[in-house]
Motif scaffolding. Sequence first.
Motif, PDB file in Angstrom:
ATOM      1  N   PRO A  25       0.772  -1.205  -0.032  1.00  0.00           N
ATOM      2  CA  PRO A  25      -0.138   0.015   0.011  1.00  0.00           C
ATOM      3  C   PRO A  25       1.037   1.290  -0.055  1.00  0.00           C
ATOM      4  O   PRO A  25       2.116   1.263   0.571  1.00  0.00           O
ATOM      5  CB  PRO A  25      -0.688  -0.171   1.257  1.00  0.00           C
ATOM      6  CG  PRO A  25       0.031  -1.185   2.202  1.00  0.00           C
ATOM      7  CD  PRO A  25       0.708  -2.029   1.107  1.00  0.00           C
ATOM      8  N   THR A  26       0.351   2.006  -0.837  1.00  0.00           N
ATOM      9  CA  THR A  26       0.988   3.537  -0.807  1.00  0.00           C
ATOM     10  C   THR A  26       1.374   4.256   0.563  1.00  0.00           C
ATOM     11  O   THR A  26       2.368   4.703   0.834  1.00  0.00           O
ATOM     12  CB  THR A  26       0.403   4.642  -1.892  1.00  0.00           C
ATOM     13  OG1 THR A  26       0.291   3.894  -2.977  1.00  0.00           O
ATOM     14  CG2 THR A  26       1.082   5.874  -1.971  1.00  0.00           C
ATOM     15  N   SER A  27       0.359   4.032   1.427  1.00  0.00           N
ATOM     16  CA  SER A  27       0.395   4.545   2.880  1.00  0.00           C
ATOM     17  C   SER A  27       1.708   4.078   3.739  1.00  0.00           C
ATOM     18  O   SER A  27       2.037   4.516   4.580  1.00  0.00           O
ATOM     19  CB  SER A  27      -0.745   4.314   3.608  1.00  0.00           C
ATOM     20  OG  SER A  27      -0.892   2.953   3.804  1.00  0.00           O
ATOM     21  N   GLN A  28       2.189   2.799   3.148  1.00  0.00           N
ATOM     22  CA  GLN A  28       3.390   2.152   3.840  1.00  0.00           C
ATOM     23  C   GLN A  28       4.637   2.401   3.324  1.00  0.00           C
ATOM     24  O   GLN A  28       5.602   2.563   3.657  1.00  0.00           O
ATOM     25  CB  GLN A  28       3.021   0.744   4.217  1.00  0.00           C
ATOM     26  CG  GLN A  28       1.707   0.647   5.132  1.00  0.00           C
ATOM     27  CD  GLN A  28       1.607  -0.879   5.333  1.00  0.00           C
ATOM     28  OE1 GLN A  28       2.142  -1.904   5.104  1.00  0.00           O
ATOM     29  NE2 GLN A  28       0.310  -1.039   6.038  1.00  0.00           N
ATOM     30  N   THR A  29       4.494   2.193   1.695  1.00  0.00           N
ATOM     31  CA  THR A  29       5.697   2.097   1.112  1.00  0.00           C
ATOM     32  C   THR A  29       6.065   3.567   0.119  1.00  0.00           C
ATOM     33  O   THR A  29       7.228   3.636  -0.368  1.00  0.00           O
ATOM     34  CB  THR A  29       5.530   1.097  -0.299  1.00  0.00           C
ATOM     35  OG1 THR A  29       4.587   1.508  -1.178  1.00  0.00           O
ATOM     36  CG2 THR A  29       4.983  -0.141   0.493  1.00  0.00           C
ATOM     37  N   GLY A  30       4.838   4.387   0.026  1.00  0.00           N
ATOM     38  CA  GLY A  30       5.056   5.569  -0.632  1.00  0.00           C
ATOM     39  C   GLY A  30       5.340   5.355  -2.212  1.00  0.00           C
ATOM     40  O   GLY A  30       5.535   6.347  -2.978  1.00  0.00           O
ATOM     41  N   VAL A  31       4.737   4.273  -2.607  1.00  0.00           N
ATOM     42  CA  VAL A  31       4.626   3.652  -4.187  1.00  0.00           C
ATOM     43  C   VAL A  31       3.526   4.076  -4.449  1.00  0.00           C
ATOM     44  O   VAL A  31       2.490   3.798  -4.119  1.00  0.00           O
ATOM     45  CB  VAL A  31       5.045   2.384  -4.308  1.00  0.00           C
ATOM     46  CG1 VAL A  31       5.160   1.991  -5.753  1.00  0.00           C
ATOM     47  CG2 VAL A  31       6.583   1.904  -3.681  1.00  0.00           C
ATOM     48  N   TYR A  32       3.478   4.693  -5.832  1.00  0.00           N
ATOM     49  CA  TYR A  32       2.233   4.971  -6.626  1.00  0.00           C
ATOM     50  C   TYR A  32       2.426   4.162  -8.039  1.00  0.00           C
ATOM     51  O   TYR A  32       3.624   3.873  -8.318  1.00  0.00           O
ATOM     52  CB  TYR A  32       1.991   6.605  -7.110  1.00  0.00           C
ATOM     53  CG  TYR A  32       1.756   7.216  -5.746  1.00  0.00           C
ATOM     54  CD1 TYR A  32       0.555   7.659  -5.364  1.00  0.00           C
ATOM     55  CD2 TYR A  32       2.808   7.788  -4.797  1.00  0.00           C
ATOM     56  CE1 TYR A  32       0.253   8.425  -4.304  1.00  0.00           C
ATOM     57  CE2 TYR A  32       2.588   8.587  -3.872  1.00  0.00           C
ATOM     58  CZ  TYR A  32       1.299   8.962  -3.434  1.00  0.00           C
ATOM     59  OH  TYR A  32       0.895   9.654  -2.436  1.00  0.00           O
ATOM     60  N   VAL A  33       1.262   3.906  -8.559  1.00  0.00           N
ATOM     61  CA  VAL A  33       1.409   3.052 -10.111  1.00  0.00           C
ATOM     62  C   VAL A  33       0.547   3.828 -10.839  1.00  0.00           C
ATOM     63  O   VAL A  33      -0.167   4.768 -10.402  1.00  0.00           O
ATOM     64  CB  VAL A  33       0.731   1.549  -9.584  1.00  0.00           C
ATOM     65  CG1 VAL A  33       1.376   0.815  -8.645  1.00  0.00           C
ATOM     66  CG2 VAL A  33      -0.744   1.690  -9.083  1.00  0.00           C
ATOM     67  N   LYS A  34       0.513   3.230 -12.179  1.00  0.00           N
ATOM     68  CA  LYS A  34      -0.198   4.023 -13.051  1.00  0.00           C
ATOM     69  C   LYS A  34      -1.509   3.198 -13.380  1.00  0.00           C
ATOM     70  O   LYS A  34      -1.709   2.125 -12.972  1.00  0.00           O
ATOM     71  CB  LYS A  34       0.481   3.756 -14.471  1.00  0.00           C
ATOM     72  CG  LYS A  34       1.754   4.684 -14.527  1.00  0.00           C
ATOM     73  CD  LYS A  34       2.622   4.894 -15.670  1.00  0.00           C
ATOM     74  CE  LYS A  34       3.611   5.534 -15.734  1.00  0.00           C
ATOM     75  NZ  LYS A  34       4.761   5.530 -14.788  1.00  0.00           N
ATOM     76  N   GLU A  35      -2.441   3.659 -14.225  1.00  0.00           N
ATOM     77  CA  GLU A  35      -3.737   3.133 -14.255  1.00  0.00           C
ATOM     78  C   GLU A  35      -3.624   1.766 -14.882  1.00  0.00           C
ATOM     79  O   GLU A  35      -2.884   1.650 -16.006  1.00  0.00           O
ATOM     80  CB  GLU A  35      -4.502   4.172 -15.315  1.00  0.00           C
ATOM     81  CG  GLU A  35      -5.811   3.554 -15.535  1.00  0.00           C
ATOM     82  CD  GLU A  35      -6.624   4.517 -16.496  1.00  0.00           C
ATOM     83  OE1 GLU A  35      -7.898   4.073 -17.067  1.00  0.00           O
ATOM     84  OE2 GLU A  35      -6.150   5.507 -16.752  1.00  0.00           O
ATOM     85  N   GLY A  36      -4.496   0.915 -14.463  1.00  0.00           N
ATOM     86  CA  GLY A  36      -4.616  -0.650 -14.998  1.00  0.00           C
ATOM     87  C   GLY A  36      -3.615  -1.415 -14.508  1.00  0.00           C
ATOM     88  O   GLY A  36      -3.518  -2.697 -14.829  1.00  0.00           O
ATOM     89  N   ARG A  37      -2.721  -0.957 -13.260  1.00  0.00           N
ATOM     90  CA  ARG A  37      -1.687  -1.873 -12.790  1.00  0.00           C
ATOM     91  C   ARG A  37      -2.437  -2.950 -12.088  1.00  0.00           C
ATOM     92  O   ARG A  37      -3.490  -2.692 -11.269  1.00  0.00           O
ATOM     93  CB  ARG A  37      -0.868  -1.154 -11.911  1.00  0.00           C
ATOM     94  CG  ARG A  37       0.348  -1.972 -11.033  1.00  0.00           C
ATOM     95  CD  ARG A  37       1.078  -2.471 -12.036  1.00  0.00           C
ATOM     96  NE  ARG A  37       1.897  -3.304 -11.144  1.00  0.00           N
ATOM     97  CZ  ARG A  37       2.976  -2.954 -10.407  1.00  0.00           C
ATOM     98  NH1 ARG A  37       3.638  -1.806 -10.668  1.00  0.00           N
ATOM     99  NH2 ARG A  37       3.993  -3.586  -9.805  1.00  0.00           N
ATOM    100  N   LYS A  38      -1.854  -3.973 -11.729  1.00  0.00           N
ATOM    101  CA  LYS A  38      -2.626  -5.181 -11.086  1.00  0.00           C
ATOM    102  C   LYS A  38      -1.769  -5.361  -9.771  1.00  0.00           C
ATOM    103  O   LYS A  38      -0.752  -5.498 -10.047  1.00  0.00           O
ATOM    104  CB  LYS A  38      -2.954  -6.507 -11.944  1.00  0.00           C
ATOM    105  CG  LYS A  38      -4.071  -6.518 -13.022  1.00  0.00           C
ATOM    106  CD  LYS A  38      -4.076  -7.892 -13.561  1.00  0.00           C
ATOM    107  CE  LYS A  38      -5.224  -7.830 -14.557  1.00  0.00           C
ATOM    108  NZ  LYS A  38      -5.532  -9.008 -15.306  1.00  0.00           N
ATOM    109  N   VAL A  39      -2.524  -5.379  -8.601  1.00  0.00           N
ATOM    110  CA  VAL A  39      -1.991  -5.754  -7.470  1.00  0.00           C
ATOM    111  C   VAL A  39      -2.060  -7.318  -7.411  1.00  0.00           C
ATOM    112  O   VAL A  39      -3.208  -7.841  -7.255  1.00  0.00           O
ATOM    113  CB  VAL A  39      -2.861  -4.996  -6.043  1.00  0.00           C
ATOM    114  CG1 VAL A  39      -2.005  -5.426  -5.087  1.00  0.00           C
ATOM    115  CG2 VAL A  39      -2.906  -3.716  -6.414  1.00  0.00           C
ATOM    116  N   LYS A  40      -0.892  -7.951  -6.836  1.00  0.00           N
ATOM    117  CA  LYS A  40      -0.923  -9.408  -6.871  1.00  0.00           C
ATOM    118  C   LYS A  40      -1.064  -9.821  -5.386  1.00  0.00           C
ATOM    119  O   LYS A  40      -0.673  -9.223  -4.322  1.00  0.00           O
ATOM    120  CB  LYS A  40       0.331  -9.746  -7.165  1.00  0.00           C
ATOM    121  CG  LYS A  40       0.690  -9.783  -8.769  1.00  0.00           C
ATOM    122  CD  LYS A  40       2.214  -9.992  -9.181  1.00  0.00           C
ATOM    123  CE  LYS A  40       2.278 -10.236 -10.808  1.00  0.00           C
ATOM    124  NZ  LYS A  40       1.750  -8.950 -11.261  1.00  0.00           N
TER     125      LYS A  40
END
Length: 263
Positions: A98-113
């Motif tokens: 999650p961004t709240s913990q990692t600070g990582v953002y993704v682009k539209e359409g990305r799948k979370v495994k």
Amino acid sequence: MGSFFVKLFNFIKSRTFLINIALIIIAVLSIIFGTLSYLDTFTRFGQKIEVPDLVGDKVNLEEIDAYLSGKEIGYEVLDSVYRTDLPPGTVFFQQPGPTSQTGVYVKEGRKVKLRVATRFRMVEMPALAGKTSKRFAEQILENRGLIPVIEFQPSIEGKDQVLEQKYKGKKVTPGEKLPIGSKIVLVVSRGPSVQTVSVPNLEGMTISEARNRLEQQNLSLYVLCQTCPDEASKEKAVVVRQMPDASGESVISAGGTVTVWAE
């Protein structure tokens, strides 16, 4: 030489030369800005979609489609793992986090495994099609806690050879994980034609008597007995139900299997 440089200088100062230079500069700038604009659109440069936190009791797998609706992000279940400490469908791992913990953002359409918890013990499906006989395949499945169901099919392949292995009507690949107790349909070759025999009524017989009766008709027996602690007691258990049943004009392929429930 002096006249050459004079002519060159005059050409450089000419209107024609200046116009050509201007056109070249405009063309180069158009290519550069056009390429940058295309790359910006293609790579969605600057787009930042927050990855939600799916781990724990925040959302169950049954609710995840509704939970992610409108978030422009998808998901993919990597594995279902047997866990007794978590409710079924609970996510216990996600990548990316999650961004709240990692600070990582993704682009539209990305799948979370995701990896989710299940209360079903899972076993790997063995490779049976084209390699094993009916009897050996049944034994392998039973040893893994899977229930074999036999379907015969006319074929030029060798007698009693497993042609296909299916789960819920679809071919199942070797190595695929299935819940213990799953019914696996084995499509078995019986040569160019298949003979049928009447299904005998086994209810009220002991397992030993039922097995002897079926062997006389070239049929196999599969026993389900939850109250039988061992093989010896299973042989003395009494058949209370069978499939297929013996009502009407019930028939079964010669060499087929009759499943019985015993107590």
